[in-house]
Design an enzyme around this catalytic site. Structure first.
Site, PDB file in Angstrom:
ATOM      1  N   GLU A   6       0.829  -1.210   0.000  1.00 35.21           N
ATOM      2  CA  GLU A   6       0.000   0.000   0.000  1.00 35.21           C
ATOM      3  C   GLU A   6       0.863   1.261   0.000  1.00 35.21           C
ATOM      4  OE1 GLU A   6      -3.023   0.252  -0.613  1.00 35.21           O
ATOM      5  OE2 GLU A   6      -3.727  -1.795  -0.380  1.00 35.21           O
ATOM      6  N   ASP A  21      -9.711   4.414  -1.882  1.00 34.96           N
ATOM      7  CA  ASP A  21      -8.656   5.031  -2.674  1.00 34.96           C
ATOM      8  C   ASP A  21      -9.295   5.691  -3.888  1.00 34.96           C
ATOM      9  OD1 ASP A  21      -9.291   2.966  -4.408  1.00 34.96           O
ATOM     10  OD2 ASP A  21      -7.282   2.083  -4.441  1.00 34.96           O
ATOM     11  N   TYR A  70      -6.443   6.024   4.755  1.00 40.28           N
ATOM     12  CA  TYR A  70      -6.609   4.968   3.757  1.00 40.28           C
ATOM     13  C   TYR A  70      -5.729   3.759   4.066  1.00 40.28           C
ATOM     14  CZ  TYR A  70      -5.794   2.123  -0.265  1.00 40.28           C
ATOM     15  OH  TYR A  70      -5.636   1.022  -1.062  1.00 40.28           O
TER      16      TYR A  70
END
Length: 335
Positions: free
Chosen positions: A40, A139, A121
């Protein structure tokens, strides 16, 4: 949107999930939190195609978060070279050391958010995908899917609160990690910014953007302000087939990265003549960097890097392109 939409999306994901090196496929045990977190961080502002080989290299070199935490800063920054947004690399190092010191990743979104560099996020993604916590994972791809399904025309930046509320309504209690990845896949492969494949979308029957006949018009594009231009120079010291490299200050643009020496990028114009000129776009400005040949002994700390091994220096894209341009021009003159 009816609750069955989440089930429809999960059924679609079971058949069409992308195989990615950091992901567990549907029905398998959850992936390692370290893998989820690392991927990520790498995927922020970077494409999946670019990240896949770089992720594999990181995992081969540092197979655990403890191994990454023990690595020298320079080695991690070197390995990160070319991925851009170098503040991510510095946060990566700080987070790895925090996790190693506490013994493991925390399992909840709220605790994950306390780690260095983890925003809403990333904390939500790790909590949902690695630990199965129901978290709201949004996202850019997910935000676009939600905007189209619910017919939101305003730019995404102006609809964040509404999109998060709608994402909360859509997210099921069952398989929240798979649901998050299914939404990401949907936005990346079907609900694309251009030419969305509505005919293959499991959410098409309830999509307001599709019903409008112009799904690409949802959401409205963000107005792009013109980025200011800056000018800078880099010094080219060369002897015995090697050039002098330094390391950028820890704070600021390209912090801690290997670089050609030179002053900060605050010139009104570029001096001439130069060995090479490269233009590079950063988030908030564009830069024209001229490379100027210098003689004598360089000042400050640094090292002589053989040009035949310049690929081992870990130069970020800006300086790698500058070096390549100088070498290419020298080769042209010698031809």
């Amino acid at each position: 949107m009816p609750a069955s939409a989440a089930e429809q999306l999960l059924d679609h994901y079971d058949c069409h999930a992308r195989s990615l090196p950091w992901r567990s496929m549907p029905g398998d045990a959850p992936p390692e939190p370290y893998h989820v977190w690392l991927s990520e961080v790498m995927l922020q502002q970077t494409t999946v195609a670019t990240v896949k080989p770089r992720f594999r290299r990181f995992i081969e070199r540092w197979p655990t978060v403890e191994a990454l935490a023990a690595a020298p800063d320079e080695e991690v920054l070197h390995e990160w070279a070319g991925l851009g947004y170098y503040a991510r690399a510095r946060n990566l190092i700080a987070c790895a050391r925090t996790v190693a010191a506490r013994g493991d990743f925390p399992r909840t979104e709220s605790e994950l958010r306390k780690l260095p560099g983890l925003g809403d996020y990333t904390a939500a993604a790790v909590a949902a995908i690695a630990f199965g916590e129901r978290a709201i994972v949004v996202d850019t791809n997910v935000a676009r899917v939600i905007a189209r399904v619910y017919g939101l025309r305003k730019p995404l930046a102006e609809a964040r609160k509404e999109i998060r509320e709608l994402a909360d309504r859509m997210t099921p209690d069952r398989r929240p990690g798979d649901f998050a990845q299914a939404m990401m896949d949907l936005g990346a492969t079907i609900c694309r910014p251009r030419n969305p494949g509505c005919g293959n979308c499991p959410l098409a029957s309830g999509c307001m953007a599709r019903d409008s006949g112009t799904p690409e018009s949802f959401p409205a594009p963000k107005a792009k302000p013109e980025r200011p231009k800056r000018y800078g120079v880099a010094w080219w010291f060369e002897r015995d087939g090697a050039i002098w490299l330094t390391r950028r200050p820890e704070r600021g643009m390209l912090g801690g990265m290997a670089a050609l020496p030179g002053p900060e990028w605050n010139l009104d114009r570029l001096p001439t003549p130069s060995l090479a000129l490269v233009s590079h776009g950063f988030t908030h400005f564009t830069l024209d960097l001229g490379v100027i040949h210098r003689f004598g002994t360089p000042d400050g700390e640094g090292w002589w890097q053989p040009l035949e091994r310049i690929g081992e220096a870990g130069l970020p894209t800006l300086y790698r392109r500058a070096v390549e341009e100088v070498i290419a021009r020298k080769d042209d003159l010698a031809a």
